[in-house]
Design an enzyme around this catalytic site. Structure first.
Site, PDB file in Angstrom:
ATOM      1  N   LYS A 148       0.640  -1.118   0.045  1.00 55.06           N
ATOM      2  CA  LYS A 148       0.165   0.075  -0.132  1.00 55.06           C
ATOM      3  C   LYS A 148       0.887   1.102  -0.163  1.00 55.06           C
ATOM      4  CE  LYS A 148      -2.676   3.435   1.410  1.00 55.06           C
ATOM      5  NZ  LYS A 148      -2.130   4.639   1.334  1.00 55.06           N
ATOM      6  N   GLY A 179       6.017   6.218   8.472  1.00 52.62           N
ATOM      7  CA  GLY A 179       5.115   7.530   8.354  1.00 52.62           C
ATOM      8  C   GLY A 179       5.048   7.915   9.729  1.00 52.62           C
ATOM      9  N   SER A 180       3.937   8.826  10.022  1.00 49.44           N
ATOM     10  CA  SER A 180       4.137   9.593  11.157  1.00 49.44           C
ATOM     11  C   SER A 180       3.742   8.839  12.394  1.00 49.44           C
ATOM     12  CB  SER A 180       2.712  10.572  10.969  1.00 49.44           C
ATOM     13  OG  SER A 180       1.654   9.814  11.045  1.00 49.44           O
ATOM     14  N   VAL A 230      -0.238   7.879  12.965  1.00 44.33           N
ATOM     15  CA  VAL A 230      -0.773   6.738  12.100  1.00 44.33           C
ATOM     16  C   VAL A 230       0.195   5.270  12.617  1.00 44.33           C
ATOM     17  CG1 VAL A 230      -0.547   5.611   9.979  1.00 44.33           C
ATOM     18  CG2 VAL A 230      -1.121   7.840  10.121  1.00 44.33           C
ATOM     19  N   GLY A 231       1.533   5.417  12.887  1.00 45.05           N
ATOM     20  CA  GLY A 231       2.178   4.117  13.694  1.00 45.05           C
ATOM     21  C   GLY A 231       1.452   3.958  14.993  1.00 45.05           C
ATOM     22  N   GLU A 266       8.562   2.553  11.740  1.00 43.58           N
ATOM     23  CA  GLU A 266       9.528   3.873  11.852  1.00 43.58           C
ATOM     24  C   GLU A 266       8.709   5.008  11.743  1.00 43.58           C
ATOM     25  OE1 GLU A 266      12.561   3.582  12.710  1.00 43.58           O
ATOM     26  OE2 GLU A 266      12.699   1.283  12.759  1.00 43.58           O
ATOM     27  N   CYS A 300      12.408  12.330   7.343  1.00 47.08           N
ATOM     28  CA  CYS A 300      12.210  11.722   8.845  1.00 47.08           C
ATOM     29  C   CYS A 300      13.596  12.167   9.526  1.00 47.08           C
ATOM     30  CB  CYS A 300      11.870  10.440   8.958  1.00 47.08           C
ATOM     31  SG  CYS A 300      13.032   9.159   8.215  1.00 47.08           S
ATOM     32  N   GLU A 327       7.251  18.156  15.089  1.00 49.12           N
ATOM     33  CA  GLU A 327       7.743  17.875  13.580  1.00 49.12           C
ATOM     34  C   GLU A 327       6.810  18.331  12.552  1.00 49.12           C
ATOM     35  OE1 GLU A 327       9.198  13.652  11.264  1.00 49.12           O
ATOM     36  OE2 GLU A 327       7.264  13.818  12.068  1.00 49.12           O
TER      37      GLU A 327
END
Length: 481
Positions: A171, A224-225, A228-229, A245, A279, A381
Site C-alpha cells: 500500500k 510514516g507519522s 498513524v504508527g 518507523e 524523517c 515535527e
C-alpha cells in the site's frame, strides 16, 4: 479510470469503483492520473489471493529468488529515466533526486538478494538425534510506505520480504501512485509470480485498518507519522509482527570549536535538502557558545541561493512540498511561529492559500533564530524546510535540549574534539548518531531506526545483523536417530 491496483494477478480498479485525482504539486494543471480509491473489499480480495498463492513462492529455491531480484534491479536501471520522471511529476522532488532514488532502489534489491543466500540455521547438541533450526517465511507481509521516499523505502521492505519467500501486500502513499505501480510492474517483469504480490492504491484512512487487521496478514512494516504508527500498533492486536518507523525532531549541535562555515553547510544540507521532507532532516540547530548569530547568518546566506521550483527545471534546488495537506501544515507552523513573536531570519511571513488544481506548493527555506525552548518549533515535527536555531551555554545544556523531545531518530554534532564526540555518542537519545555530517543521509548497508516515539524498536530496517529476522520465523527441527 486507470487500473492502478494489482490483485489476483490482474491490473484493476477499486471494487467500489471509487477514484481520486493526483496532480503535480508543482503544476496543478498537470493531472498525474485517476487513481483507484480502494476499500476493505479490495483488501479482502488481495489477501485471499496472496494467501492462496504464496506457498509456491515460499517453495521457490533461494537461487531463483535471488536471480529475480537481481533482474528487477537491472530493469530499474534500464527504465530509470521514465520512472524518475513519474516520481518527479507526482512527488515534486528534483529529477536528479528522483534518478538517485530509483538507483538506490536497485541497489537495495541487490543487497537483499545477497542477504537471502546468507541466511542460515544452527545445530544443537542432543543425545537423542539431530536438532537444528531453519529460517522460514511468515506468509503475507503488509508494506505501508509514505510519499517522501516512495521507492527507496518500499524497496528496502519489499526486497527482503520477497527474498525470504513471503508474499507482499503493498500500500503506497496516495500521493505517489505511479511510483508504486512502476515498482510492482518491474518486479512482475523480472519474474515475481503474480500471486506473490498485490498493490492497493488509496488512502490510509480507507485502507489502513482493514490491512492491519486482515487475518492473512502476519506482519506489517510501516514508515510514516507517529500518529498513524500508534494507530497501527493499537489495531494490530497480539500475534501480529510489527516494524514501525515514525517521525523525528532531529537536532544538530555545534560546539564552540567548530568552523562556522563548515557547520553552516552541514546544517543547511540537513535542513533543506529534499525540501526538508525527510524523517532524518535537521529541524533544530543548537549552538553552544557565541557563534549563534554568525552561523544563522551563514546558513541564511547558503539557503537564500536554493531556488524553489519545478523539479524538472535544472535551476531548481528545492521542489514543492508534496501535498496540499503538508503545505497547509507548513503554512500553519510558520504562522504559529510568527504569532509567538519568533525572530524570522529568512523566509516569508506567510504563504499563499493554494488548491490542488493550482499546485505550486513552494516553500522557500525558512529560518527562525533565538527560538526559546517553549516554542512549538522546538517540539513538533513540521516536515518541511523550516529550521529553528537555539542558543545554549554548554554541552550539557545542548544535549539536554536535543533529548527533550518525544522522538529519537537522528542527531548530529559538529566539533573537532574527540572526547566530546565519544561523549555525544553515549549521551544522545537517537538511533542514528552523526559526527560532523548532516542528520539526513544514511548508508544503505547499515541498520536504520530510532528510539522513543520514532520507532517501536523491535526490528531495525535496511541492513546489518538480523535485518532479515523480521521477515522470517525460526523452526527448530528434532530428527530422531
Amino acid at each position: 479510470m486507470s487500473e492502478h491496483n494489482f490483485i489476483a494477478g490482474a491490473w484493476c480498479g477499486a471494487a467500489g469503483g471509487g477514484s481520486y485525482e493526483r496532480r503535480n504539486p508543482a503544476r496543478g494543471e498537470d493531472l498525474v492520473g485517476i487513481i483507484p480509491r480502494s476499500g476493505p473489499a479490495d483488501v479482502d480480495a488481495a489477501c485471499a489471493a496472496l494467501e492462496a498463492g504464496w506457498p509456491e513462492w515460499a517453495a521457490t529455491p533461494h537461487e531463483r529468488r535471488v536471480e529475480i531480484l537481481n533482474r528487477a534491479a537491472d530493469l530499474i536501471i534500464e527504465r530509470v529515466e521514465a520512472y524518475a520522471e513519474d516520481l518527479t511529476r507526482e512527488e515534486g522532488k528534483t529529477i536528479g533526486a528522483s534518478r538517485m532514488e530509483w538507483k538506490r532502489a536497485a541497489a537495495n534489491l541487490r543487497l537483499y538478494a545477497g542477504e537471502a543466500v546468507r541466511m542460515r540455521g544452527e545445530t544443537y547438541p542432543s543425545a537423542d538425534g539431530l536438532v537444528y533450526s531453519v529460517r522460514a517465511p511468515l506468509g503475507v507481509i503488509a508494506v505501508i510506505t509514505p510519499w517522501n521516499f516512495p521507492i527507496s523505502l518500499p524497496s528496502r521492505k519489499i526486497g527482503p520480504a520477497l527474498a525470504t519467500g513471503n508474499a507482499v501486500l503493498f500500500k503506497p502513499s496516495e500521493a505517489t501512485p505511479l511510483t508504486g505501480r512502476n515498482f510492482v510492474q518491474v518486479l512482475l517483469d523480472a519474474g515475481v509470480p503474480t500471486d506473490a504480490i498485490a498493490l492497493l492504491q488509496g488512502t490510509g484512512a480507507e485502507l489502513g485498518h482493514a490491512i492491519v487487521t486482515a487475518p492473512q496478514v502476519k506482519a506489517v512494516t510501516f514508515t510514516g507519522s507517529y500518529a498513524v504508527g500508534a494507530a497501527i500498533h493499537g489495531a494490530a492486536g497480539p500475534g501480529r509482527r510489527l516494524q514501525l518507523e515514525m517521525g523525528g525532531k532531529n537536532a544538530c549541535i555545534v560546539m564552540p570549536d567548530a568552523d562556522v562555515s563548515r557547520a553552516a553547510a552541514i546544517i543547511a544540507q540537513g535542513a533543506f535538502n529534499l525540501t526538508g521532507q525527510a524523517c532524518t532532516a535537521t529541524s533544530r540547530a543548537i549552538i553552544v557558545g557565541d557563534n549563534h548569530d554568525a552561523i544563522v547568518a551563514r546558513v541564511a546566506e547558503i539557503a537564500s541561493t536554493m531556488v524553489a521550483g519545478d523539479g524538472f527545471d535544472p535551476a531548481t534546488k528545492i521542489g514543492p512540498v508534496a501535498t496540499r495537506a503538508q503545505y497547509d501544515k507548513v503554512r500553519k507552523a510558520i504562522a504559529m511561529a510568527r504569532a509567538e513573536g519568533l525572530e524570522l531570519a529568512l523566509g516569508s511571513d506567510s504563504l499563499p492559500d493554494l488548491t490542488e488544481e493550482q499546485g505550486g506548493f513552494f516553500v522557500t527555506p525558512t529560518i527562525f533564530a533565538n527560538v526559546p525552548t517553549s516554542s512549538m518549533l522546538s517540539r513538533e515535527e513540521i516536515f518541511g524546510p523550516v529550521l529553528a536555531f537555539h542558543r545554549t551555554a554548554s554541552y550539557e545544556e545542548a544535549v539536554a535540549l536535543a533529548n527533550a523531545t518525544d522522538y529519537g531518530l537522528a542527531a548530529s554534532i559538529v566539533t573537532n574534539d574527540y572526547a566530546t564526540i565519544e561523549r555525544f555518542a553515549r549521551d544522545i537519545d537517537a538511533g542514528i548518531v552523526k559526527i560532523n555530517s548532516a542528520t539526513g543521509g544514511v548508508s544503505g548497508a547499515a541498520p536504520f531506526g530510532g528510539i522513543k516515539n520514532s520507532s517501536n524498536q523491535t526490528y531495525r530496517e535496511q541492513a546489518g545483523l538480523g535485518v532479515m529476522d523480521f521477515y522470517t520465523t525460526t523452526r527448530t527441527v528434532y530428527l530422531a536417530a
